[in-house]
Design a protein around this motif. Sequence first.
Motif, PDB file in Angstrom:
ATOM      1  N   THR A  34       0.412  -1.396  -0.002  1.00  0.00           N
ATOM      2  CA  THR A  34       0.523  -0.117   0.171  1.00  0.00           C
ATOM      3  C   THR A  34       1.468   1.386  -0.223  1.00  0.00           C
ATOM      4  N   GLU A  36       2.042   4.113   1.076  1.00  0.00           N
ATOM      5  CA  GLU A  36       1.801   4.896   2.839  1.00  0.00           C
ATOM      6  C   GLU A  36       1.841   6.749   2.274  1.00  0.00           C
ATOM      7  N   SER A  37       0.864   7.095   1.781  1.00  0.00           N
ATOM      8  CA  SER A  37       0.740   8.726   1.720  1.00  0.00           C
ATOM      9  C   SER A  37      -0.534   9.561   2.791  1.00  0.00           C
ATOM     10  N   TYR A  38      -0.015  10.075   2.842  1.00  0.00           N
ATOM     11  CA  TYR A  38      -1.792  10.802   3.839  1.00  0.00           C
ATOM     12  C   TYR A  38      -1.340  12.591   3.702  1.00  0.00           C
ATOM     13  N   VAL A  47      -2.425   9.745  12.039  1.00  0.00           N
ATOM     14  CA  VAL A  47      -2.084   9.601  10.797  1.00  0.00           C
ATOM     15  C   VAL A  47      -1.891   7.845  10.875  1.00  0.00           C
ATOM     16  N   LEU A  51      -3.726   5.030   8.573  1.00  0.00           N
ATOM     17  CA  LEU A  51      -2.748   3.953   7.021  1.00  0.00           C
ATOM     18  C   LEU A  51      -2.935   2.841   7.414  1.00  0.00           C
ATOM     19  N   LYS A  54      -5.722   2.688   5.750  1.00  0.00           N
ATOM     20  CA  LYS A  54      -5.590   2.923   3.622  1.00  0.00           C
ATOM     21  C   LYS A  54      -5.565   1.090   3.301  1.00  0.00           C
ATOM     22  N   LYS A  55      -4.212   0.719   4.748  1.00  0.00           N
ATOM     23  CA  LYS A  55      -3.890  -0.367   4.497  1.00  0.00           C
ATOM     24  C   LYS A  55      -5.489  -1.824   4.341  1.00  0.00           C
ATOM     25  N   ASP A  74      -1.065   0.566  11.661  1.00  0.00           N
ATOM     26  CA  ASP A  74       0.702   1.584  11.440  1.00  0.00           C
ATOM     27  C   ASP A  74       1.065   1.684  12.632  1.00  0.00           C
ATOM     28  N   THR A  76       3.223   5.447  13.844  1.00  0.00           N
ATOM     29  CA  THR A  76       4.181   6.138  14.290  1.00  0.00           C
ATOM     30  C   THR A  76       4.632   6.791  14.654  1.00  0.00           C
ATOM     31  N   GLU A  85       8.946   9.233   9.981  1.00  0.00           N
ATOM     32  CA  GLU A  85       8.446   8.040   9.324  1.00  0.00           C
ATOM     33  C   GLU A  85      10.298   7.122   9.760  1.00  0.00           C
TER      34      GLU A  85
END
Length: 193
Positions: A34, A36-38, A47, A51, A54-55, A74, A76, A85
């Motif tokens: 995936t 991994e932008s946000y 975030v 993420l 999103k995954k 995820d 962070t 990151e």
Amino acid sequence: MNLNYPLILGSKSPRRKEILIKAGFEFSTEAKDTEESYPVDMPHTEVASFLAEKKAKAFAQDEKYTDKIILTADTTVLIDNELLEKPQDEDEAFSMLSKLSGRAHQVVSGFCVLINGKFEKYSDETLVYFNPIEEEVIWDYIRNNKPFDKAGAYGIQEGIGLTHIEKLEGSYFTVMGLPIHKVYQALTAYSKG
């Protein structure tokens, strides 16, 4: 816990797999790559859960995951509202660990539970206090442990994480990558009791 549906951990992380095994879950592992932008204006504390969702969405597009529970996650690392990151190289890892040395930082682990098209996302936060770390120790850790797959360039369960974390305010497992106490609560809704 006996779940009503098969559980799939949507992650390549050996640490997340280990936590789920130790917590007594039966599951299979399957990861989808995936991006991994946000959004740039997203609050940094959101975030990880963004993420994770999103995954999970990468699994939602495939019918073979119907009647299965997908768990994605995820993690962070935040210091002075800067998101640390996964480091791209040794120099970036050194820069990150130098920032964390002798200071407190936040670790946020988010996870998402997907079942039959329904997404539920959660997150948990732990405050981590590092003792000062000598430059030579940082370089040794980077060269020996190659922490390029870890947000903030360290793992709590190895090297600098073992020897230089003074204390935590929150869950150890959140720092490791999966807030298992919250995962357990979330999955209780799908258990046979």
